[in-house]
Design a protein around this motif. Structure first.
Motif, PDB file in Angstrom:
ATOM      1  N   THR A 174       0.839  -1.200   0.000  1.00  0.00           N
ATOM      2  CA  THR A 174       0.000   0.000   0.000  1.00  0.00           C
ATOM      3  C   THR A 174       0.877   1.254   0.000  1.00  0.00           C
ATOM      4  OG1 THR A 174      -1.773  -1.110   1.214  1.00  0.00           O
ATOM      5  CG2 THR A 174      -1.758   1.296   1.253  1.00  0.00           C
ATOM      6  N   LYS A 175       0.585   2.184  -0.901  1.00  0.00           N
ATOM      7  CA  LYS A 175       1.350   3.423  -0.983  1.00  0.00           C
ATOM      8  C   LYS A 175       0.720   4.483  -0.066  1.00  0.00           C
ATOM      9  CE  LYS A 175       2.961   2.689  -5.718  1.00  0.00           C
ATOM     10  NZ  LYS A 175       3.001   3.246  -7.103  1.00  0.00           N
ATOM     11  N   LEU A 176       1.578   5.208   0.646  1.00  0.00           N
ATOM     12  CA  LEU A 176       1.136   6.253   1.560  1.00  0.00           C
ATOM     13  C   LEU A 176       1.898   7.542   1.286  1.00  0.00           C
ATOM     14  CD1 LEU A 176       1.203   4.256   4.938  1.00  0.00           C
ATOM     15  CD2 LEU A 176      -0.802   4.751   3.547  1.00  0.00           C
ATOM     16  N   SER A 177       1.250   8.646   1.578  1.00  0.00           N
ATOM     17  CA  SER A 177       1.943   9.936   1.503  1.00  0.00           C
ATOM     18  C   SER A 177       1.627  10.722   2.752  1.00  0.00           C
ATOM     19  CB  SER A 177       1.503  10.724   0.262  1.00  0.00           C
ATOM     20  OG  SER A 177       0.254  11.344   0.460  1.00  0.00           O
ATOM     21  N   GLU A 178       2.598  11.473   3.215  1.00  0.00           N
ATOM     22  CA  GLU A 178       2.398  12.293   4.401  1.00  0.00           C
ATOM     23  C   GLU A 178       1.227  13.246   4.206  1.00  0.00           C
ATOM     24  OE1 GLU A 178       5.940  14.369   5.325  1.00  0.00           O
ATOM     25  OE2 GLU A 178       7.140  12.569   5.721  1.00  0.00           O
ATOM     26  N   PHE A 214       7.716  -1.739   9.319  1.00  0.00           N
ATOM     27  CA  PHE A 214       6.388  -1.786   8.702  1.00  0.00           C
ATOM     28  C   PHE A 214       6.235  -0.844   7.508  1.00  0.00           C
ATOM     29  CE2 PHE A 214       5.317  -3.192  13.108  1.00  0.00           C
ATOM     30  CZ  PHE A 214       4.983  -4.491  12.755  1.00  0.00           C
ATOM     31  N   LEU A 215       7.088   0.160   7.418  1.00  0.00           N
ATOM     32  CA  LEU A 215       7.040   1.081   6.289  1.00  0.00           C
ATOM     33  C   LEU A 215       8.408   1.171   5.636  1.00  0.00           C
ATOM     34  CD1 LEU A 215       4.938   4.211   7.430  1.00  0.00           C
ATOM     35  CD2 LEU A 215       4.205   2.292   6.007  1.00  0.00           C
ATOM     36  N   LEU A 216       8.399   1.298   4.329  1.00  0.00           N
ATOM     37  CA  LEU A 216       9.619   1.519   3.577  1.00  0.00           C
ATOM     38  C   LEU A 216       9.563   2.942   3.043  1.00  0.00           C
ATOM     39  CD1 LEU A 216      12.239   0.479   2.292  1.00  0.00           C
ATOM     40  CD2 LEU A 216      10.869  -0.333   0.355  1.00  0.00           C
ATOM     41  N   ILE A 217      10.392   3.821   3.633  1.00  0.00           N
ATOM     42  CA  ILE A 217      10.426   5.219   3.229  1.00  0.00           C
ATOM     43  C   ILE A 217      11.512   5.396   2.171  1.00  0.00           C
ATOM     44  CG2 ILE A 217      10.798   7.594   4.004  1.00  0.00           C
ATOM     45  CD1 ILE A 217       9.833   6.766   6.773  1.00  0.00           C
ATOM     46  N   ARG A 218      11.071   5.852   0.996  1.00  0.00           N
ATOM     47  CA  ARG A 218      12.008   5.999  -0.127  1.00  0.00           C
ATOM     48  C   ARG A 218      12.035   7.463  -0.566  1.00  0.00           C
ATOM     49  NH1 ARG A 218       9.284   1.667  -4.079  1.00  0.00           N
ATOM     50  NH2 ARG A 218       7.557   3.093  -3.633  1.00  0.00           N
ATOM     51  N   PRO A 219      13.184   8.120  -0.460  1.00  0.00           N
ATOM     52  CA  PRO A 219      13.287   9.533  -0.854  1.00  0.00           C
ATOM     53  C   PRO A 219      12.811   9.759  -2.285  1.00  0.00           C
ATOM     54  CG  PRO A 219      15.260   8.833   0.304  1.00  0.00           C
ATOM     55  CD  PRO A 219      14.457   7.594   0.051  1.00  0.00           C
ATOM     56  N   GLN A 220      12.007  10.792  -2.463  1.00  0.00           N
ATOM     57  CA  GLN A 220      11.483  11.178  -3.769  1.00  0.00           C
ATOM     58  C   GLN A 220      10.532  10.150  -4.373  1.00  0.00           C
ATOM     59  OE1 GLN A 220      12.267  14.289  -4.477  1.00  0.00           O
ATOM     60  NE2 GLN A 220      13.615  14.235  -2.672  1.00  0.00           N
TER      61      GLN A 220
END
Length: 236
Positions: free
Chosen positions: A39-43, A69-75
């Motif tokens: 699932t894609k999330l945005s702030e 639980f989340l994979l934060i990928r810059p840009q």
């Protein structure tokens, strides 16, 4: 983005921070699979839906990423991480070690009233299974184990267990059906019977088997839901 996210009101007594509330909402959605792996999330989207600024969302994202639980990928979009079998088995090891110790302590302290409380919980479990209320059963399952920690005189241990077992819970939700719930219920009944008989060895053996069952089923669950699991995962 998963459904059901609502900003819960702050309580007057020992109120959690906004970050805590955002974290809790996201955590529950991820672990309960309302937000499945991928699932894609945005702030911005989360902040808008919950009616908060982006900073507490950013902080909650970071906490969830630290837990795996989340994979934060810059840009790029932040995504819900896939399930790691290695993380599941590590969580199972930690939970087993803690629960065996607390169950042993509970045996020394349990009163007739404590046993009745556990019996009442089992009756509610039975009713939830008959009504096919899977989420309710899951909550009662957790409550059964939390009660044992309380009886042992160490309710804080359940907090440690809960923090460590979340990776297990995602797999449990994938496998949560009437058959698996009935199996867990029957194991709870046997554990309580052994506790009431003050049979420490049997209690220990039954609890170990109960908590280790996920190690025997994870391969089957992974085969049925390959899209939710990491592809190159080194299991311990």
């Amino acid at each position: 983005m998963g459904q059901g996210l609502k900003l819960q009101a702050l309580t007057q007594e020992r109120a959690p921070s906004v970050t805590d509330i955002v974290y809790g909402q996201l955590y529950d959605s991820i672990v309960g699979l309302a937000m499945p792996p991928g699932t894609k999330l945005s702030e911005a989207d989360v902040a808008s839906q919950l009616g908060v600024s982006r900073q507490p969302v950013r902080d909650a994202f970071y906490r969830l990423s630290q837990q795996g639980f989340l994979l934060i990928r810059p840009q790029r979009a932040t995504v819900v991480s896939k399930i790691s079998p290695a993380a599941v088995l590590k969580a199972r090891f930690i939970r087993t070690a803690l629960e065996l110790e607390t169950t042993c302590a509970a045996l020394k302290r349990a009163t007739a009233e404590d046993f009745q409380t556990l019996e009442d919980n089992l009756e509610h479990q039975r009713q939830a299974i008959e009504a096919d209320q899977r989420d309710v059963f899951h909550e009662l399952d957790d409550a059964f184990h939390a009660l044992i920690c309380t009886i042992a005189g160490h309710p804080e241990v359940w907090t440690l267990i809960k923090d460590n077992k979340a990776h297990m819970d995602r797999v449990r939700y994938l496998a949560l059906d009437k058959k698996s719930s009935t199996t867990a219920f029957n194991e709870h009944v046997a554990i309580l019977a052994a506790m009431k008989a003050d049979d420490k060895q049997t209690v220990n053996d039954l609890m170990r088997s109960h908590l280790n069952r996920i190690a025997d089923t994870i391969h089957t669950i992974r085969a049925e839901h390959t899209e939710f699991f990491e592809e190159d995962d080194h299991e311990n």
